[in-house]
Design a protein around this motif. Structure first.
Motif, PDB file in Angstrom:
ATOM      1  N   UNK A 194       0.831  -1.199   0.000  1.00 31.73           N
ATOM      2  CA  UNK A 194       0.000   0.000   0.000  1.00 31.73           C
ATOM      3  C   UNK A 194       0.867   1.251   0.000  1.00 31.73           C
ATOM      4  N   UNK A 195       1.927   1.244   0.819  1.00 31.64           N
ATOM      5  CA  UNK A 195       2.769   2.434   0.968  1.00 31.64           C
ATOM      6  C   UNK A 195       3.881   2.525  -0.067  1.00 31.64           C
ATOM      7  N   UNK A 196       4.468   1.390  -0.447  1.00 30.17           N
ATOM      8  CA  UNK A 196       5.664   1.408  -1.295  1.00 30.17           C
ATOM      9  C   UNK A 196       5.511   0.540  -2.547  1.00 30.17           C
ATOM     10  N   UNK A 197       4.286   0.329  -2.988  1.00 26.84           N
ATOM     11  CA  UNK A 197       4.023  -0.565  -4.111  1.00 26.84           C
ATOM     12  C   UNK A 197       4.708  -0.184  -5.409  1.00 26.84           C
ATOM     13  N   UNK A 198       5.081   1.071  -5.549  1.00 26.48           N
ATOM     14  CA  UNK A 198       5.754   1.509  -6.779  1.00 26.48           C
ATOM     15  C   UNK A 198       7.280   1.498  -6.644  1.00 26.48           C
ATOM     16  N   UNK A 199       7.751   1.017  -5.536  1.00 22.87           N
ATOM     17  CA  UNK A 199       9.190   0.952  -5.304  1.00 22.87           C
ATOM     18  C   UNK A 199       9.861  -0.025  -6.261  1.00 22.87           C
ATOM     19  N   UNK A 200      11.105   0.233  -6.546  1.00 19.33           N
ATOM     20  CA  UNK A 200      11.879  -0.684  -7.382  1.00 19.33           C
ATOM     21  C   UNK A 200      12.055  -2.040  -6.701  1.00 19.33           C
ATOM     22  N   UNK A 201      11.912  -2.079  -5.395  1.00 20.20           N
ATOM     23  CA  UNK A 201      12.096  -3.322  -4.641  1.00 20.20           C
ATOM     24  C   UNK A 201      10.797  -4.104  -4.457  1.00 20.20           C
ATOM     25  N   UNK A 202       9.661  -3.516  -4.758  1.00 21.74           N
ATOM     26  CA  UNK A 202       8.367  -4.157  -4.504  1.00 21.74           C
ATOM     27  C   UNK A 202       8.201  -5.458  -5.288  1.00 21.74           C
ATOM     28  N   UNK A 203       8.577  -5.459  -6.540  1.00 22.41           N
ATOM     29  CA  UNK A 203       8.423  -6.667  -7.350  1.00 22.41           C
ATOM     30  C   UNK A 203       9.296  -7.796  -6.810  1.00 22.41           C
ATOM     31  N   UNK A 204      10.507  -7.474  -6.428  1.00 25.71           N
ATOM     32  CA  UNK A 204      11.413  -8.459  -5.860  1.00 25.71           C
ATOM     33  C   UNK A 204      10.815  -9.052  -4.581  1.00 25.71           C
ATOM     34  N   UNK A 205      10.242  -8.194  -3.744  1.00 28.32           N
ATOM     35  CA  UNK A 205       9.639  -8.679  -2.504  1.00 28.32           C
ATOM     36  C   UNK A 205       8.448  -9.582  -2.797  1.00 28.32           C
ATOM     37  N   UNK A 206       7.581  -9.177  -3.712  1.00 33.86           N
ATOM     38  CA  UNK A 206       6.399 -10.002  -3.994  1.00 33.86           C
ATOM     39  C   UNK A 206       6.806 -11.355  -4.608  1.00 33.86           C
TER      40      UNK A 206
END
Length: 142
Positions: free
Chosen positions: A123-135
């Motif tokens: 919700x807060x950082x979904x557009x982060x460059x790291x978000x895809x890696x985390x998901x």
């Protein structure tokens, strides 16, 4: 925060080598230098420094560094990540600490808490460059 945000250690090492006293924050600087240099004694040096005794930004960076240094013991590391988030809301420290906390919670098999934190992260950082890696990591963990 200079050292903990990727700044070179050499200038700080020179200052300490000249025996320049850094006042009440001297121990914090020594601990941060040890962490930046990836020394084995970094965790024990940081243990003696309280992030809340430092200016907010420096305290947040130190709390995150303490969490990173203690990742092998998630029970000790998670509270440091949470403190870092409280001291630096909306910052890269907040994002990085939350991401690391999520990974530790999954490693501890605390799926429910990890998923709650993941929803906060997305919700807060979904557009982060790291978000895809985390998901991707989470989808392989669940």
């Amino acid at each position: 925060p200079y050292l903990l945000n990727g700044g070179p250690a050499r200038p700080v090492r020179r200052l300490l080598g000249r025996k320049i006293e850094l006042g009440k924050h001297n121990n914090a600087v020594v601990a941060m230098l040890a962490f930046a240099e990836r020394r084995k004694d970094a965790a024990s040096l940081m243990e003696a420094v309280e992030p809340l005794d430092l200016p907010r930004t420096a305290g947040a960076a130190l709390a995150m560094a303490k969490g990173i240094a203690m990742q092998s013991d998630p029970v000790k590391a998670v509270p440091h990540f949470r403190l870092a988030r409280l001291l630096a809301p909306g910052s890269l420290i907040d994002e990085g600490s939350l991401r690391r906390e999520i990974l530790l919670l999954f490693a501890q098999k605390q799926q429910r808490e990890a998923l709650v934190r993941t929803s906060h992260y997305l919700w807060r950082f979904g557009r982060s460059a790291y978000a895809e890696q985390l998901t991707e990591h989470i989808s392989s963990s669940v």
